[in-house]
Design an enzyme around this catalytic site. Structure first.
Site, PDB file in Angstrom:
ATOM      1  N   LEU A 230     -62.419  41.541  24.875  1.00 50.45           N
ATOM      2  CA  LEU A 230     -63.178  42.353  25.827  1.00 50.45           C
ATOM      3  C   LEU A 230     -64.669  42.197  25.539  1.00 50.45           C
ATOM      4  O   LEU A 230     -65.066  42.134  24.384  1.00 50.45           O
ATOM      5  CB  LEU A 230     -62.823  43.824  25.661  1.00 50.45           C
ATOM      6  CG  LEU A 230     -61.717  44.398  26.515  1.00 50.45           C
ATOM      7  CD1 LEU A 230     -61.790  45.913  26.479  1.00 50.45           C
ATOM      8  CD2 LEU A 230     -61.802  43.917  27.950  1.00 50.45           C
ATOM      9  N   SER A 231     -65.450  42.185  26.600  1.00 51.90           N
ATOM     10  CA  SER A 231     -66.895  42.068  26.441  1.00 51.90           C
ATOM     11  C   SER A 231     -67.415  43.190  25.545  1.00 51.90           C
ATOM     12  O   SER A 231     -66.889  44.295  25.552  1.00 51.90           O
ATOM     13  CB  SER A 231     -67.536  42.163  27.822  1.00 51.90           C
ATOM     14  OG  SER A 231     -68.851  42.643  27.709  1.00 51.90           O
ATOM     15  N   LYS A 232     -68.444  42.873  24.778  1.00 50.33           N
ATOM     16  CA  LYS A 232     -69.009  43.897  23.910  1.00 50.33           C
ATOM     17  C   LYS A 232     -70.195  44.589  24.574  1.00 50.33           C
ATOM     18  O   LYS A 232     -70.748  45.529  24.049  1.00 50.33           O
ATOM     19  CB  LYS A 232     -69.470  43.258  22.593  1.00 50.33           C
ATOM     20  CG  LYS A 232     -68.325  43.038  21.630  1.00 50.33           C
ATOM     21  CD  LYS A 232     -68.775  43.359  20.200  1.00 50.33           C
ATOM     22  CE  LYS A 232     -67.623  43.588  19.250  1.00 50.33           C
ATOM     23  NZ  LYS A 232     -66.710  42.472  19.131  1.00 50.33           N
ATOM     24  N   ARG A 233     -70.593  44.080  25.749  1.00 49.37           N
ATOM     25  CA  ARG A 233     -71.756  44.687  26.406  1.00 49.37           C
ATOM     26  C   ARG A 233     -71.424  46.117  26.804  1.00 49.37           C
ATOM     27  O   ARG A 233     -70.440  46.363  27.501  1.00 49.37           O
ATOM     28  CB  ARG A 233     -72.147  43.871  27.638  1.00 49.37           C
ATOM     29  CG  ARG A 233     -72.872  42.600  27.278  1.00 49.37           C
ATOM     30  CD  ARG A 233     -73.362  41.899  28.519  1.00 49.37           C
ATOM     31  NE  ARG A 233     -73.778  42.842  29.536  1.00 49.37           N
ATOM     32  CZ  ARG A 233     -73.558  42.675  30.831  1.00 49.37           C
ATOM     33  NH1 ARG A 233     -72.897  41.626  31.258  1.00 49.37           N
ATOM     34  NH2 ARG A 233     -73.989  43.567  31.701  1.00 49.37           N
ATOM     35  N   GLN A 234     -72.281  47.026  26.362  1.00 51.87           N
ATOM     36  CA  GLN A 234     -72.022  48.447  26.579  1.00 51.87           C
ATOM     37  C   GLN A 234     -71.729  48.749  28.056  1.00 51.87           C
ATOM     38  O   GLN A 234     -70.821  49.506  28.380  1.00 51.87           O
ATOM     39  CB  GLN A 234     -73.219  49.242  26.082  1.00 51.87           C
ATOM     40  CG  GLN A 234     -73.007  50.722  26.095  1.00 51.87           C
ATOM     41  CD  GLN A 234     -74.147  51.447  25.401  1.00 51.87           C
ATOM     42  OE1 GLN A 234     -74.817  50.885  24.540  1.00 51.87           O
ATOM     43  NE2 GLN A 234     -74.358  52.692  25.771  1.00 51.87           N
TER      44      GLN A 234
END
Ligand code: GLU
Length: 505
Positions: free
Chosen positions: A252-256
């Protein structure tokens, strides 16, 4: 059977990750389905990551989705304090116990030596591991170093050989080799415990019976169990929830902005949809229904129906579920939910009343695009027309701008359709204008507008699309919108005629 006590134990990093919401939800469902207690414990021993206001924000967002705690920093309880940084004396006491029983030891190795050791192992592509230099220091040596004021950490004495068997309720027995386990740190040189230590001590003292947590913690599992054994405590039951992957099978993307529940909220996802979505990340009801309410989840949830294969985070599915739950909303409630988005889009602003209550039929707003006063009734009608198509509340501005603006802007060519030329479109609009003009105000409803126009066109054997297309464009300036009859009804006779005239010109 003792009462089920589960906990959600987040680190306050400033936002709630969607995976964290899933963990909280499954713990909530577990206790609600069994009539137990849910505890919120804040694991803030890694103070570098501490973010101010994070605890309150966390409690707020969980409460927004409907997850409330029976014990925790805000509601209290008999097992507090519920914030780890307020429990340091407790950890010190339990660390001393392990030092006395020889299950842990003080390590005086200097940071530079440890760093050097790590570098060497890294070069040999070996996992970081302490070499055991201080594992067997004599009592005298320890006393001497303590007297000299040397700093130390407390390490757990791990078995040097053999297998460590642990039991996960979903996966069954999992085996780890002792040689893969490091004498890891329980208490850092500043006296602060590590997650590994505080987490186990607290689960024991807070009488946690069931631990449901993400599968990223499986690596810690043998360390946790060995700590329970070192203390002679009975461990809780453990369930490691399945991994969540993105649609392509990647991490999963780590971008908040992609994973923070707070951001999903801002984008206009409903709590009902987020709960429904998260519940399906690793669990499904026996009949495979996809639409699930919290009540139903509580009724049907059972750990045994969970899977271990990775769950897929599919944003299209979240949109689909959100659209579904939006369609179920009573119009009053949906209007109230949409008002902040219309305000932030700059279309409307509050007038006399400071409280936004869509149930109040007299509520008025200023249309900022025309400076006219509009009633809540008008806004409700607009939202009612878009309810079917709305997937996220934040789309409401984009979908409805043409209702609020004084003048619709669009390229003239949009008025032509298939073989219809601009000249013909103009003629056709003239006819539409004429027909609409004749409809009395009191009959101005979508049905009678449709009836009058369609029956005229049918009687004259005219191509319906060649009239309704330019009519829709004239009213909305768009290729896609609700039907021109619905739009005309909501805009009202005067405004509709004005827009058609403007198009003709
Ligand atoms: N504080 C840990 C976290 O942030 C808790 C892990 C656990 O549930 O044991 O996820």
């Amino acid at each position: 059977m003792p009462e089920t006590r589960a906990r959600f134990a987040p680190s306050p990093t400033g936002y709630l990750h969607i995976g964290g919401l899933r963990t909280a939800l499954f713990n909530y469902l577990l206790v609600k389905s069994r009539g137990g207690k849910l505890i919120l414990r804040v694991e803030d021993t890694d103070q570098k990551r501490e973010v101010k206001g994070a605890i309150k924000q966390l409690i707020d967002i969980l409460s927004w989705v409907g997850i409330e705690f029976d014990e925790g920093p805000d509601v209290g309880g008999e097992h507090g304090p519920y914030v780890q940084s307020q429990r340091l004396d407790i950890y010190e006491k339990y660390a001393d116990e392990l030092l006395k029983s020889g299950k842990a030891y003080r390590c005086f190795c200097a940071a530079e030596r440890l760093a050097e050791m790590r570098r060497e192992r890294q070069m040999k592509k070996l996992p970081p591991r302490y070499d055991g230099t201080c594992r067997n220091l004599s009592e005298d040596k320890i006393k001497e170093r303590l007297r000299g004021g040397e700093k130390f950490v407390v390490r757990q004495k791990m078995p040097l050989s053999g297998e460590i068997k642990v039991y996960d309720e979903l996966r069954g027995e999992i085996k780890f080799k002792a040689e893969d386990l490091d004498d890891h740190i329980l208490i850092k040189s500043n006296g602060i415990p590590t997650y590994q230590f505080a987490n186990v001590v607290d689960d024991h003292l807070m009488e946690i019976t069931d631990v449901l947590r993400g599968d990223e913690w499986i690596a810690s599992f043998p360390k946790n169990i060995l700590l329970y054994r070192a203390f002679g405590w009975e461990p809780p039951k453990f369930v490691h929830l399945p991994l969540v992957l993105d649609k392509n099978g990647g991490k999963l993307s780590k971008r908040q902005g992609d994973v923070a529940v707070e951001d999903f909220r801002k984008k206009g996802y409903l709590p009902e949809a987020l709960i429904n979505f998260c519940a399906l990340l690793g669990w499904h009801p026996k009949n495979d229904d996809e639409i699930l309410s919290m009540e139903r989840l509580i009724k049907e949830f059972n750990v045994k129906d969970m899977g271990v294969s990775p769950a897929i985070f599919d944003i299209d599915k979240l949109d689909y579920l959100n659209g579904y739950h939006i369609r179920q909303k009573p119009l009053d409630e949906l209007t109230e939910l949409c008002l902040p988005y219309l305000i932030s889009a700059g279309f409307i602003e509050k007038t006399q009343s400071s409280k936004l209550k869509a149930q109040n039929d007299n509520l008025e707003f200023k249309n900022k695009l025309t400076d006219k006063i509009i009633g809540i009734g008008f806004i409700k009608k607009i939202i009612g027309l878009e309810q079917e198509r709305l997937k996220r509340l934040s789309e409401i501005g984009e979908l409805t701008e043409f209702f609020f603006c004084g003048k619709v802007e669009y390229p003239v060519e949009l008025l032509s359709w298939k073989k219809l030329t601009i000249e013909r479109a103009k003629e056709n609009l003239k006819i539409i204008h004429h027909l609409l003009e004749k409809i009395p105000e009191e009959n101005w409803t979508n049905d009678s507008i449709e009836e009058d126009i369609v029956s005229y066109l049918r009687a004259k054997e005219l191509k319906i699309g060649e009239y309704l297309w330019p009519m829709r464009v004239a009213l909305t300036g768009r290729k896609a919108s609700p039907s021109p009859f619905d739009v005309a009804e909501v805009l009202g006779k005067e405004e509709s005629l004005k827009r058609i005239k403007a198009a003709m010109e």
